[in-house]
Design an enzyme around this catalytic site. Structure first.
Site, PDB file in Angstrom:
ATOM      1  N   ASN A   1     -90.952  27.162  91.960  1.00 11.88           N
ATOM      2  CA  ASN A   1     -91.619  28.280  91.290  1.00 11.88           C
ATOM      3  C   ASN A   1     -91.746  27.899  89.817  1.00 11.88           C
ATOM      4  O   ASN A   1     -90.778  27.978  89.057  1.00 11.88           O
ATOM      5  CB  ASN A   1     -90.770  29.549  91.471  1.00 11.88           C
TER       6      ASN A   1
ATOM      7  N   ARG B   1     -94.715  28.467  94.915  1.00 12.87           N
ATOM      8  CA  ARG B   1     -95.187  29.823  94.648  1.00 12.87           C
ATOM      9  C   ARG B   1     -96.386  29.711  93.713  1.00 12.87           C
ATOM     10  O   ARG B   1     -96.294  29.111  92.643  1.00 12.87           O
ATOM     11  CB  ARG B   1     -94.086  30.625  93.970  1.00 12.87           C
TER      12      ARG B   1
ATOM     13  N   HIS C   1     -96.417  40.377  93.919  1.00 12.81           N
ATOM     14  CA  HIS C   1     -95.159  40.484  94.677  1.00 12.81           C
ATOM     15  C   HIS C   1     -95.464  40.369  96.180  1.00 12.81           C
ATOM     16  O   HIS C   1     -94.699  40.859  97.006  1.00 12.81           O
ATOM     17  CB  HIS C   1     -94.457  41.836  94.457  1.00 12.81           C
TER      18      HIS C   1
ATOM     19  N   ARG D   1     -93.281  46.893  81.549  1.00  8.71           N
ATOM     20  CA  ARG D   1     -94.709  47.187  81.749  1.00  8.71           C
ATOM     21  C   ARG D   1     -94.923  48.682  81.954  1.00  8.71           C
ATOM     22  O   ARG D   1     -94.136  49.343  82.628  1.00  8.71           O
ATOM     23  CB  ARG D   1     -95.261  46.447  82.972  1.00  8.71           C
TER      24      ARG D   1
ATOM     25  N   GLU E   1     -87.811  35.695  98.454  1.00  6.94           N
ATOM     26  CA  GLU E   1     -89.126  35.066  98.332  1.00  6.94           C
ATOM     27  C   GLU E   1     -89.061  33.568  98.619  1.00  6.94           C
ATOM     28  O   GLU E   1     -89.977  33.003  99.202  1.00  6.94           O
ATOM     29  CB  GLU E   1     -89.705  35.334  96.945  1.00  6.94           C
TER      30      GLU E   1
END
Ligand code: ADP
Length: 396
Positions: free
Chosen positions: A7, A91, A180, A241, A384
């Site tokens: 990643n 990823r 996601h 956010r 993940e």
């Protein structure tokens, strides 16, 4: 077969080496400050001591080489030869509207990742650098791209279109993509099994509540809707956010504070959310602690965060005409019993009943609804890296 999962961020690289015989993690680690002074690799072989290597990493290429030498190291390594690595799963943030599944990387795939630089300006260039660095360091080894946007490709046009002039969709592919995705796909599939739902018709809502937060609705594992949009900024209130805001807020603040749109977006991405409202922290543990000390703004930030999740659940129940199971995942979803309890408390209209004792469990797969709850509610830890490794294995 062992799969290396990568990643890559603009200055970081996270990795895991997973033995797919038993899906165990052999080693994991992180390269930080790639291309910046003071770069270091933290390598954690399972069952052995952590190793920190402080070494210059001017490029992702040097970082990948360092990771491989850590994995092969006679002392703290976990493999004897590079041949033991069957493939690398990467990823990748954005696959645009092209990829709804993971894919083995070839020149076409790299072209699409490059074409999506505009849509994922921070991540896609780094993801591609990671792929090319692995190709150079491990020639001939299959590389697989696993897109964070793949799950969102299940949305129908009415769910993904913004109601703005259609030409922007045609010209620039402006639409909702969702992020996601690897987590939502992994968790929603697991929910179907864990809750014993029909594999084709089970209606599931997944609340991925972490520093980044998003929520998805899926039927039989296929995405109906998900809360992030063109970028991860849309939807839930997150650590830093804002989630949904009236776009006119941007214009108002830009005009009054003499800010550019880029500066304003930076504020919405990095200085808003529970951090912005509370003024305390983006970390939900700090928010809870401040609230306990009587900090009103910390309380407001947490209340607003919960309210937004509850509102989205209601919308997604409506979009699917019902729901069979609701799952919580990610840092807050897996660990914060209070957040789960607060989200579920107003769901009495759905027949949701929570077992307070079961809900105290942290970080473990568990059913937290009572046997007579009309909707099954559970905690499913996301993974993940394992999802990327499984996809990679299935493609090679
Ligand atoms: P991301 O991957 O988006 O960075 P994570 O899924 O790792 O985020 O979640 C990080 C968040 O989880 C942090 O805000 C942290 O406070 C929160 N978290 C972790 N453990 C707990 C806990 N026990 N109680 C409340 N929040 C927690």
């Amino acid at each position: 077969m062992k799969i290396l999962v990568m990643n890559c961020g603009s200055s970081s690289l996270k990795y895991q080496l997973i033995d797919m015989e038993n899906e165990s993690v052999l080693a994991k680690g992180l390269c930080e400050r790639i291309g910046i002074d003071g770069s270091k690799l933290t390598h954690q072989p399972t069952g052995k001591d952590k190793v920190v290597v402080e070494k210059d990493m001017p490029t992702h290429q040097t970082a990948v080489e360092l990771v491989l030498s850590a994995l092969l190291d006679p002392e703290h390594g976990v493999i004897k030869s590079m041949d033991e690595i069957g493939a690398v799963g990467h990823r990748v943030l954005h696959g645009g509207s092209v990829y709804s599944d993971s894919i083995v990387v070839n020149e076409d795939v790299k072209r699409v990742i490059r074409e999506c630089f505009d849509l994922g300006p921070l991540h896609n260039p780094a993801n591609l650098m990671g792929i090319e660095a692995c190709e150079a360091a491990m020639p001939g080894k299959p590389q697989v791209a696993v897109f964070d946007t793949a799950f969102g490709q299940g949305m129908k046009p009415e769910a993904y279109m913004y109601a703005i002039p259609y030409e922007y969709y045609e010209k620039y592919k402006i639409r909702r993509y969702g992020f996601h995705g690897t987590s939502h796909m992994f968790v929603s599939k697991r929910v179907l099994d864990f809750a014993g739902l029909d594999k084709k018709s089970g209606k599931v809502i997944v609340c991925h509540l972490g520093n980044g937060a998003s929520i998805s609705a899926s039927i039989g594992g296929k995405c109906v809707d998900t809360s992030m949009g063109l970028t991860p900024l849309e939807g839930l209130i997150m650590g830093t956010r804002s989630g949904d805001v009236d776009p006119a807020v941007l214009q108002f603040i830009c005009n009054h504070e003499n800010l550019s749109v880029d500066e304003m977006l930076n504020i919405l991405n990095k200085k808003s959310g529970v951090l912005g409202v509370s003024g305390v922290s983006s970390d939900f543990r700090d928010i809870a602690a401040a609230e306990e000390e009587g900090n009103e703004r910390a309380k407001l930030a947490f209340d607003a965060f919960i309210y937004r999740v509850v509102k989205y659940i209601g919308a997604y129940v409506a979009a699917m005409n019902g729901v069979d199971a609701i799952a919580f995942t990610a840092g807050v979803g897996e660990n914060d019993a209070r957040a789960r309890e607060r989200v579920c408390a107003p769901l009495g209209y759905l027949g949701v009943k929570i077992d307070a004792e079961a809900n105290k469990t942290r970080g473990k797969e568990i059913m937290i609804s009572t046997p007579d709850s009309k909707v099954k509610v559970m905690v499913i830890p996301t993974n993940e890296e394992l999802a990327i490794a499984r996809d990679t294995l299935s493609l090679i």
